[in-house]
Design a protein around this motif. Structure first.
Motif, PDB file in Angstrom:
ATOM      1  N   LEU A 112      -6.748 -16.617 -55.827  1.00 37.31           N
ATOM      2  CA  LEU A 112      -5.642 -16.595 -57.036  1.00 37.31           C
ATOM      3  C   LEU A 112      -6.591 -16.791 -58.335  1.00 37.31           C
ATOM      4  CD1 LEU A 112      -2.850 -16.049 -57.977  1.00 37.31           C
ATOM      5  CD2 LEU A 112      -2.528 -18.449 -57.577  1.00 37.31           C
ATOM      6  N   ALA A 113      -7.324 -17.805 -58.043  1.00 35.14           N
ATOM      7  CA  ALA A 113      -8.145 -18.181 -59.592  1.00 35.14           C
ATOM      8  C   ALA A 113      -9.055 -17.000 -60.000  1.00 35.14           C
ATOM      9  CB  ALA A 113      -9.042 -19.446 -59.300  1.00 35.14           C
ATOM     10  N   LYS A 149      -1.152 -14.106 -46.078  1.00 32.34           N
ATOM     11  CA  LYS A 149      -1.144 -15.071 -47.190  1.00 32.34           C
ATOM     12  C   LYS A 149      -1.979 -14.479 -48.349  1.00 32.34           C
ATOM     13  CE  LYS A 149       1.029 -18.107 -44.962  1.00 32.34           C
ATOM     14  NZ  LYS A 149       1.207 -17.231 -43.533  1.00 32.34           N
ATOM     15  N   MET A 170      -5.215 -31.479 -53.072  1.00 30.71           N
ATOM     16  CA  MET A 170      -5.371 -31.065 -54.518  1.00 30.71           C
ATOM     17  C   MET A 170      -7.010 -31.013 -54.843  1.00 30.71           C
ATOM     18  SD  MET A 170      -1.989 -32.236 -56.144  1.00 30.71           S
ATOM     19  CE  MET A 170      -2.182 -31.068 -57.745  1.00 30.71           C
ATOM     20  N   GLU A 224      -9.217 -28.581 -52.921  1.00 39.01           N
ATOM     21  CA  GLU A 224      -8.939 -27.304 -53.914  1.00 39.01           C
ATOM     22  C   GLU A 224      -9.549 -27.085 -55.218  1.00 39.01           C
ATOM     23  OE1 GLU A 224      -5.073 -25.602 -53.648  1.00 39.01           O
ATOM     24  OE2 GLU A 224      -4.971 -25.720 -51.288  1.00 39.01           O
ATOM     25  N   SER A 275      -5.489 -22.027 -47.565  1.00 40.43           N
ATOM     26  CA  SER A 275      -5.402 -22.869 -48.590  1.00 40.43           C
ATOM     27  C   SER A 275      -6.031 -22.865 -49.713  1.00 40.43           C
ATOM     28  CB  SER A 275      -4.888 -24.462 -48.075  1.00 40.43           C
ATOM     29  OG  SER A 275      -5.968 -24.786 -47.189  1.00 40.43           O
ATOM     30  N   THR A 276      -7.463 -23.475 -49.430  1.00 43.23           N
ATOM     31  CA  THR A 276      -8.262 -23.326 -50.581  1.00 43.23           C
ATOM     32  C   THR A 276      -8.684 -21.964 -50.714  1.00 43.23           C
ATOM     33  OG1 THR A 276      -9.387 -25.725 -49.546  1.00 43.23           O
ATOM     34  CG2 THR A 276     -10.679 -24.106 -51.001  1.00 43.23           C
ATOM     35  N   THR A 278      -7.103 -19.160 -50.361  1.00 42.84           N
ATOM     36  CA  THR A 278      -5.910 -18.401 -51.165  1.00 42.84           C
ATOM     37  C   THR A 278      -5.948 -18.651 -52.499  1.00 42.84           C
ATOM     38  OG1 THR A 278      -4.371 -19.632 -50.056  1.00 42.84           O
ATOM     39  CG2 THR A 278      -4.565 -17.638 -49.313  1.00 42.84           C
ATOM     40  N   THR A 279      -6.130 -20.170 -52.756  1.00 43.45           N
ATOM     41  CA  THR A 279      -6.355 -20.817 -54.192  1.00 43.45           C
ATOM     42  C   THR A 279      -7.521 -20.049 -54.877  1.00 43.45           C
ATOM     43  OG1 THR A 279      -5.274 -22.703 -53.633  1.00 43.45           O
ATOM     44  CG2 THR A 279      -6.461 -22.903 -55.612  1.00 43.45           C
ATOM     45  N   GLU A 282     -10.977 -25.212 -45.714  1.00 46.33           N
ATOM     46  CA  GLU A 282      -9.582 -25.124 -45.933  1.00 46.33           C
ATOM     47  C   GLU A 282      -8.872 -26.709 -46.230  1.00 46.33           C
ATOM     48  OE1 GLU A 282      -8.241 -22.602 -46.842  1.00 46.33           O
ATOM     49  OE2 GLU A 282      -9.194 -20.686 -45.688  1.00 46.33           O
ATOM     50  N   LEU A 317     -12.594 -24.787 -56.399  1.00 45.42           N
ATOM     51  CA  LEU A 317     -12.696 -23.971 -57.772  1.00 45.42           C
ATOM     52  C   LEU A 317     -13.826 -24.155 -58.739  1.00 45.42           C
ATOM     53  CD1 LEU A 317      -8.836 -23.749 -58.544  1.00 45.42           C
ATOM     54  CD2 LEU A 317     -10.280 -21.902 -57.280  1.00 45.42           C
ATOM     55  N   ILE A 350      -0.926 -13.745 -52.238  1.00 42.56           N
ATOM     56  CA  ILE A 350      -1.739 -13.799 -53.404  1.00 42.56           C
ATOM     57  C   ILE A 350      -1.956 -12.408 -54.264  1.00 42.56           C
ATOM     58  CG2 ILE A 350      -4.008 -14.566 -54.365  1.00 42.56           C
ATOM     59  CD1 ILE A 350      -2.230 -16.944 -53.316  1.00 42.56           C
TER      60      ILE A 350
END
Length: 363
Positions: free
Chosen positions: A173-174, A64, A25, A28, A166-167, A169-170, A157, A32, A68
């Motif tokens: 999404l953001a 992935k 977390m 990521e 992971s990182t 795709t986050t 990632e 962001l 998203i």
């Protein structure tokens, strides 16, 4: 469970597990934070492109990134921008027919070199569809073909192998959420609009106007405040599920008071039989709290919770009753699981209070 875990040689140290989860977390979150400070004019131009899209804002991505993309498309659609997801693999088997001349498309690909995406670019160019690319490098094949490029840059990632998206795709999404919500804000999208697109959820019901949630006047007990208590009780007998209060009106039809089942119970319990033949005006709650039609249901719920009310009359601009919100009509609305716009009011938990608390001067 512990024995089964040992058989597979899984690490059992709880602190180590928590530390590993927190590190994912943290990585990521840091990514962001850095990305938010890297947003530049390309983001603004992408917002403008979406605002000027007269057709649909399509979203596509593979693997992935595609998952998203489906979420971003859903967010766009629910916040005022017509959108649907285009699967890049299915596009070559007929789904390109979904693309219209007034559409734009948002393409998600960390590498910008995904085979299915690169294959799609030639068709989109031929159809003259503006492209918003969310990718790591402007120099990638996708970046070079795009109208606007929002660069992710090099991301670490959070996967311990550095492989599983992971990182990245986050971050996608953001950025997708940021684009959708900024566009929504610029469109002047309101809570009422959000409710129109979410009519079935508890949030949508709370954002409705009270006249959509209330019991209409035809289903309410209404009587003249000149009648006696006995006449009111007899005249206001209604079949079916009744409300716990009678709305009293004056000669001009304006709401003048409320007579509740608890008021009736108190007369019976105190054995004040003579009160049955007195004007209801003498025992009713005068000038009760009301809410005006056109108000959101959430405001009615908040008022009922704060003042411990079981019934809340709904009136028009002149004070004439048009319906009634009964506690049983709103108590079933659960806490919100839906997405909520920033302008949505906070959720209030409703409890049913004992009748003595509700009507002991609560109005």
């Amino acid at each position: 469970m512990q024995a089964a875990l040992r058989q597979h040689n899984y690490t059992l140290d709880p602190e180590a597990q928590l530390a590993a989860g927190r590190e994912v977390m943290r990585l990521e979150a840091v990514a962001l934070w850095k990305l938010s400070h890297k947003l530049d004019a390309a983001f603004q131009r992408a917002v403008n492109l979406l605002l000027l899209t007269k057709g649909n804002a399509l979203v596509t991505g593979m693997g992935k990134a595609g998952h998203i993309g489906q979420k971003i498309s859903a967010t766009l659609a629910s916040t005022g921008t017509r959108s649907h997801f285009l699967h890049p693999g299915e596009a070559f088997h007929g789904d390109l027919g979904r693309v219209g001349p007034n559409d734009s498309i948002m393409i998600l690909s960390q590498s910008g070199e995904t085979g299915e995406i690169v294959q799609l670019l030639e068709s989109l160019e031929r159809m003259k569809v503006p492209i918003i690319a969310i990718t790591a490098r402007r120099e990638s094949t996708l970046g070079q073909a795009a109208t606007e490029v929002i660069e992710l840059g090099t991301l670490e990632e959070a996967c311990s192998l550095g492989l599983a998206p992971s990182t990245s795709t986050t971050a996608m999404l953001a950025i997708g959420d940021a684009l959708a919500l900024v566009v929504s804000k610029l469109r002047g999208f309101r809570a009422e609009d959000f409710a129109r697109f979410h009519p079935g959820g508890s949030l949508g019901r709370k954002l409705r106007r009270v006249e959509e949630q209330m019991r209409p006047l035809a289903q309410c007990r209404v009587a003249s405040d000149k009648l006696t208590v006995r006449e009111v009780v007899v005249a206001c007998s209604k079949p079916g599920r009744r409300t716990g209060a009678v709305m009293l009106v004056d000669a001009g039809g304006l709401l003048s008071g409320l007579f509740t089942d608890s008021d009736l119970a108190r007369i019976v319990e105190s054995r004040r039989d003579a009160s049955f033949d007195q004007p209801v005006f003498d025992v009713m709650t005068r000038k009760p709290l009301t809410i005006e039609q056109g108000t959101r249901t959430q405001e009615a719920i908040d008022l009922m919770a704060q003042r411990k009310l079981s019934e809340l009359p709904v009136v028009d601009g002149e004070g004439r009753p048009v319906g009634l919100i009964d506690i049983t009509d709103v108590v079933a609305l659960p806490p919100d699981d839906d997405e909520a716009p920033s302008t949505a009011p906070t959720t209030t938990t409703i409890r049913i209070f004992p009748s003595e608390d509700v009507f002991g001067g609560g109005h």
